[in-house]
Design a protein around this motif. Structure first.
Motif, PDB file in Angstrom:
ATOM      1  N   SER A   1      44.506  43.818  32.677  1.00 19.15           N
ATOM      2  CA  SER A   1      43.515  42.954  32.029  1.00 19.15           C
ATOM      3  C   SER A   1      43.830  41.464  32.153  1.00 19.15           C
ATOM      4  O   SER A   1      43.086  40.625  31.641  1.00 19.15           O
ATOM      5  N   VAL A   2      44.922  41.118  32.855  1.00 15.03           N
ATOM      6  CA  VAL A   2      45.342  39.715  32.899  1.00 15.03           C
ATOM      7  C   VAL A   2      44.335  38.855  33.656  1.00 15.03           C
ATOM      8  O   VAL A   2      43.813  39.240  34.698  1.00 15.03           O
ATOM      9  N   LYS A   3      44.019  37.697  33.084  1.00  8.52           N
ATOM     10  CA  LYS A   3      43.157  36.717  33.722  1.00  8.52           C
ATOM     11  C   LYS A   3      43.797  35.340  33.573  1.00  8.52           C
ATOM     12  O   LYS A   3      44.218  34.958  32.480  1.00  8.52           O
ATOM     13  N   LEU A   4      43.868  34.619  34.681  1.00  8.38           N
ATOM     14  CA  LEU A   4      44.451  33.282  34.657  1.00  8.38           C
ATOM     15  C   LEU A   4      43.360  32.254  34.432  1.00  8.38           C
ATOM     16  O   LEU A   4      42.182  32.506  34.665  1.00  8.38           O
ATOM     17  N   SER A   5      43.753  31.064  33.976  1.00  7.87           N
ATOM     18  CA  SER A   5      42.765  30.006  33.715  1.00  7.87           C
ATOM     19  C   SER A   5      43.404  28.642  33.909  1.00  7.87           C
ATOM     20  O   SER A   5      44.617  28.513  34.074  1.00  7.87           O
TER      21      SER A   5
ATOM     22  N   LYS B   1      46.233  38.513  41.479  1.00  8.54           N
ATOM     23  CA  LYS B   1      46.211  39.905  41.943  1.00  8.54           C
ATOM     24  C   LYS B   1      47.546  40.583  41.690  1.00  8.54           C
ATOM     25  O   LYS B   1      47.603  41.748  41.277  1.00  8.54           O
ATOM     26  N   ILE B   2      48.646  39.869  41.923  1.00  5.09           N
ATOM     27  CA  ILE B   2      49.975  40.433  41.689  1.00  5.09           C
ATOM     28  C   ILE B   2      50.199  40.701  40.205  1.00  5.09           C
ATOM     29  O   ILE B   2      50.655  41.777  39.810  1.00  5.09           O
ATOM     30  N   LEU B   3      49.857  39.725  39.347  1.00  4.02           N
ATOM     31  CA  LEU B   3      50.055  39.894  37.909  1.00  4.02           C
ATOM     32  C   LEU B   3      49.189  41.011  37.344  1.00  4.02           C
ATOM     33  O   LEU B   3      49.569  41.674  36.375  1.00  4.02           O
ATOM     34  N   SER B   4      48.020  41.245  37.961  1.00  9.57           N
ATOM     35  CA  SER B   4      47.139  42.312  37.477  1.00  9.57           C
ATOM     36  C   SER B   4      47.750  43.689  37.699  1.00  9.57           C
ATOM     37  O   SER B   4      47.352  44.663  37.052  1.00  9.57           O
ATOM     38  N   GLN B   5      48.736  43.793  38.598  1.00 11.30           N
ATOM     39  CA  GLN B   5      49.430  45.058  38.792  1.00 11.30           C
ATOM     40  C   GLN B   5      50.342  45.361  37.602  1.00 11.30           C
ATOM     41  O   GLN B   5      50.595  46.526  37.288  1.00 11.30           O
ATOM     42  N   LEU B   6      50.833  44.307  36.944  1.00 12.08           N
ATOM     43  CA  LEU B   6      51.693  44.471  35.775  1.00 12.08           C
ATOM     44  C   LEU B   6      50.883  44.660  34.500  1.00 12.08           C
ATOM     45  O   LEU B   6      51.307  45.372  33.586  1.00 12.08           O
TER      46      LEU B   6
ATOM     47  N   TYR C   1      48.728  26.991  35.951  1.00 11.30           N
ATOM     48  CA  TYR C   1      47.665  27.779  35.340  1.00 11.30           C
ATOM     49  C   TYR C   1      48.150  28.289  33.988  1.00 11.30           C
ATOM     50  O   TYR C   1      49.345  28.211  33.662  1.00 11.30           O
ATOM     51  N   ILE C   2      47.237  28.813  33.200  1.00 12.75           N
ATOM     52  CA  ILE C   2      47.557  29.441  31.923  1.00 12.75           C
ATOM     53  C   ILE C   2      47.419  30.952  32.096  1.00 12.75           C
ATOM     54  O   ILE C   2      46.405  31.432  32.606  1.00 12.75           O
ATOM     55  N   ARG C   3      48.449  31.677  31.687  1.00 12.57           N
ATOM     56  CA  ARG C   3      48.359  33.135  31.719  1.00 12.57           C
ATOM     57  C   ARG C   3      48.557  33.685  30.308  1.00 12.57           C
ATOM     58  O   ARG C   3      49.266  33.089  29.479  1.00 12.57           O
ATOM     59  N   PRO C   4      47.934  34.829  30.013  1.00 13.82           N
ATOM     60  CA  PRO C   4      48.142  35.432  28.690  1.00 13.82           C
ATOM     61  C   PRO C   4      49.545  36.008  28.564  1.00 13.82           C
ATOM     62  O   PRO C   4      50.237  36.224  29.558  1.00 13.82           O
TER      63      PRO C   4
END
Length: 218
Positions: free
Chosen positions: A136-140, A128-133, A159-162
């Motif tokens: 479209s970010v999705k973790l996996s 949720k925090i990274l989506s503010q930056l 986790y893996i982040r784009p």
């Protein structure tokens, strides 16, 4: 006889490699941070200055607050370092948070199932925090581990982040988020390295985390 000769040659080759790799120059340096916390990091890594660190911290604070999270207590920025000045393949950030409500003994007694539930909440908050930056970010690839640093319990999740921002390499990053729980609060250690470069960074990150030494009074 041929098999014995082959084993002997392999042993000699291994000894040669170990001699050249392990018994050369020490590529790590020991640093003493605030509150007497000690850590080892690679000598060639760039330690960010206060201005660069403040820019990152400011963006993180804004994103955290916009996501609806806040935190009480004192935060001390201990260290932020990169493997290279631009588009770093490896990074580490260490912060200390004071928190009188931390019960390290109770945390050490949590079952794996209970820790898994806590990690899922951390993971959701991080996304949720990274989506503010980057909306479209999705973790996996969520996973977690537990260990001890001395007498202090540590919970880590990865986790893996784009890739975010102007970085031309879009391979993404593996992020390892560790919390070491103390009597007075906890230490947050966030490590990341570029996907596809595990051979260069996985064991380096493990060595960095394992090198942390914490004074008894904390």
């Amino acid at each position: 006889m041929r098999r014995l000769k082959t084993c002997t040659l392999l042993a000699m080759a291994s000894l040669f490699l170990l001699t050249n790799i392990c018994y050369g120059t020490d590529h790590f340096q020991k640093l003493t941070l605030a509150n007497g916390i000690v850590i080892e990091i690679p000598k060639h890594w760039l330690i960010l200055d206060k201005i660069s660190d403040s820019e990152i911290q400011t963006a993180a604070q804004a994103a955290t607050e916009k996501a609806g999270f806040s935190r009480n207590g004192t935060k001390i920025n201990l260290l932020r370092a990169n493997s290279a000045p631009k588009f770093a393949d490896g990074t580490i950030a260490i912060n200390y948070y004071s928190d009188d409500n931390i019960d390290a003994t109770a945390i050490a007694e949590l079952s794996d199932t209970e820790i898994s539930e806590v990690v899922k909440m951390w993971y959701a908050a991080e996304e949720k925090i990274l989506s503010q930056l980057s909306p479209s970010v999705k973790l996996s690839s969520l996973s977690f581990a537990r260990k001890n640093l001395g007498n202090h319990p540590v919970i880590s999740f990865s986790y893996i982040r784009p890739t975010i921002g102007l970085d031309p390499d879009k391979s993404g990053f593996k992020v390892i988020f560790s919390r070491c729980f103390l009597k007075t609060g906890f230490i947050s250690v966030v490590q990341s390295f570029r996907v596809g470069k595990e051979m260069l960074y996985q064991m380096v990150m493990e060595k960095i985390l394992n090198s942390i030494a914490i004074p008894d009074e904390l």
